[in-house]
Design a protein around this motif. Sequence first.
Motif, PDB file in Angstrom:
ATOM      1  N   THR A 273       0.847  -1.220   0.000  1.00 48.91           N
ATOM      2  CA  THR A 273       0.000   0.000   0.000  1.00 48.91           C
ATOM      3  C   THR A 273       0.870   1.254   0.000  1.00 48.91           C
ATOM      4  O   THR A 273       0.567   2.224  -0.686  1.00 48.91           O
ATOM      5  CB  THR A 273      -0.970   0.089   1.211  1.00 48.91           C
ATOM      6  N   ARG A 274       1.971   1.211   0.742  1.00 52.91           N
ATOM      7  CA  ARG A 274       2.868   2.387   0.769  1.00 52.91           C
ATOM      8  C   ARG A 274       3.372   2.693  -0.640  1.00 52.91           C
ATOM      9  O   ARG A 274       3.382   3.841  -1.074  1.00 52.91           O
ATOM     10  CB  ARG A 274       4.081   2.112   1.663  1.00 52.91           C
ATOM     11  N   GLN A 275       3.800   1.638  -1.338  1.00 53.91           N
ATOM     12  CA  GLN A 275       4.343   1.845  -2.688  1.00 53.91           C
ATOM     13  C   GLN A 275       3.276   2.386  -3.639  1.00 53.91           C
ATOM     14  O   GLN A 275       3.547   3.244  -4.474  1.00 53.91           O
ATOM     15  CB  GLN A 275       4.933   0.533  -3.255  1.00 53.91           C
ATOM     16  N   GLU A 276       2.048   1.877  -3.508  1.00 49.98           N
ATOM     17  CA  GLU A 276       0.950   2.367  -4.358  1.00 49.98           C
ATOM     18  C   GLU A 276       0.720   3.855  -4.124  1.00 49.98           C
ATOM     19  O   GLU A 276       0.565   4.629  -5.057  1.00 49.98           O
ATOM     20  CB  GLU A 276      -0.357   1.606  -4.060  1.00 49.98           C
ATOM     21  N   ILE A 277       0.713   4.244  -2.850  1.00 50.50           N
ATOM     22  CA  ILE A 277       0.475   5.665  -2.523  1.00 50.50           C
ATOM     23  C   ILE A 277       1.618   6.520  -3.084  1.00 50.50           C
ATOM     24  O   ILE A 277       1.387   7.594  -3.648  1.00 50.50           O
ATOM     25  CB  ILE A 277       0.377   5.875  -0.989  1.00 50.50           C
ATOM     26  N   ILE A 278       2.834   6.023  -2.943  1.00 49.86           N
ATOM     27  CA  ILE A 278       3.982   6.794  -3.447  1.00 49.86           C
ATOM     28  C   ILE A 278       3.866   6.968  -4.971  1.00 49.86           C
ATOM     29  O   ILE A 278       4.065   8.065  -5.498  1.00 49.86           O
ATOM     30  CB  ILE A 278       5.319   6.128  -3.030  1.00 49.86           C
ATOM     31  N   LYS A 279       3.478   5.890  -5.672  1.00 46.65           N
ATOM     32  CA  LYS A 279       3.304   5.974  -7.142  1.00 46.65           C
ATOM     33  C   LYS A 279       2.213   7.000  -7.486  1.00 46.65           C
ATOM     34  O   LYS A 279       2.384   7.817  -8.385  1.00 46.65           O
ATOM     35  CB  LYS A 279       2.871   4.603  -7.698  1.00 46.65           C
ATOM     36  N   ASN A 280       1.108   6.938  -6.758  1.00 46.66           N
ATOM     37  CA  ASN A 280      -0.003   7.862  -7.038  1.00 46.66           C
ATOM     38  C   ASN A 280       0.373   9.301  -6.701  1.00 46.66           C
ATOM     39  O   ASN A 280      -0.131  10.246  -7.308  1.00 46.66           O
ATOM     40  CB  ASN A 280      -1.266   7.443  -6.263  1.00 46.66           C
ATOM     41  N   ARG A 281       1.263   9.453  -5.726  1.00 43.32           N
ATOM     42  CA  ARG A 281       1.735  10.807  -5.386  1.00 43.32           C
ATOM     43  C   ARG A 281       2.559  11.377  -6.536  1.00 43.32           C
ATOM     44  O   ARG A 281       2.402  12.546  -6.904  1.00 43.32           O
ATOM     45  CB  ARG A 281       2.573  10.757  -4.098  1.00 43.32           C
TER      46      ARG A 281
END
Length: 372
Positions: A273-281
């Motif tokens: 989930t952290r990586q997904e949020i970072i990508k979306n950021r």
Amino acid sequence: MSRFWNKKINEAKPYVAGEQPKPGQKVIKLNTNENPFRPSPDCSEAVKNFDMGQLRLYPDTDSVMVCEAIAEAEGVLPSNVFVGNGSDEVLALCFQTFFEKEGNTDLPVLTPEFSYSFYPVFERFYDIRSRKIPLREGLRIEAEDYVGVPNCGIVIANPNAPTSRAISLEDIRKILEANKDSVVIIDEAYAYFAEPYETAVTLLEDHPNLCVVRTLSKSYSLAGLRTGYAIASEELIEGLKRCRDSFNSYPLGRLEQVIAAAAVRDQAYHSWTRQEIIKNRIYTVEALESLGFDMPESSANFVFARPPKCISAQKLYKNLKAKGILVRYFDTEGINDRLRITIGTREQMEQLIAQVSKEVEDAKAGSDNTQD
Ligand code: PMP
């Protein structure tokens, strides 16, 4: 005001939480820095296997099961972990445990001028003097500004909220070294979204005055569970327990403890989930910049973006709200030219960008006819 309330409550200025939509209301909710993904599937499994009969009994005061899971994930001992009902409660206990009351001392708690808006609420409620340290150019916290300033404690959110900017571990070390007689609280509510990931927990060994406060609300997708924690020396943890046990010795119920421990033990899902949020950021920052927005580099699950000159932050906030997109606007001088936008799923961010793009175009064309 009420004649039945005491002076403290009559004079209190409580924290105002971001708006929560009513049940059934369809909105894109990007206003309170929640995680758009579900919690770990292991949490559902833990609930399925939970024996409701256990709820007859009071829970474990220290939430040992949760402390053990956190200790393993953070590379510390369970005796260095203190668990509370959300990090707001942990912070409230920290303010009461470590900072001097007015009357005992003139020394203030130091906090950055623009930071988490609960800190001034605690200061006022617990009669603690405060001193706001201005941010530097670009909403940056400068470590030197916390050196040689008399204080009874320091609280810094890293990354800071609402600015989203992080300071380095070297800077935190400098602040700790220069303030050995004060407790320094580093509020790491958003630290897991920094790239590369860094935590002040690694400074614990050399600094008994350090208290790192973290939460399961953001990166673990558990804002609705209410679980936060502190990591600190045993001396500080013992102080927090004394404070807790003078107030409510059972901050977490049995079911909450089981869910929290399951989430923390599932580090693979947490990383995902952290990586997904970072990508979306990354996507969101690029898209907003191409529309003329500017913002400090974000290490959090939100950005603090200033719209282009053609549209004010307040106007954009209202227009987005009218279209069912909630973001956060602070009507505070110095930051009222920006919006704090939580990073959601890719689809949510695409919808946000499409609407923002339309608003900017309309404003440029001078054809903005949305009612205020
Ligand atoms: N610290 C900061 C900087 C925050 O933004 C928040 C979320 N509002 C918190 C602490 C509190 O989080 P929680 O009580 O959900 O753990």
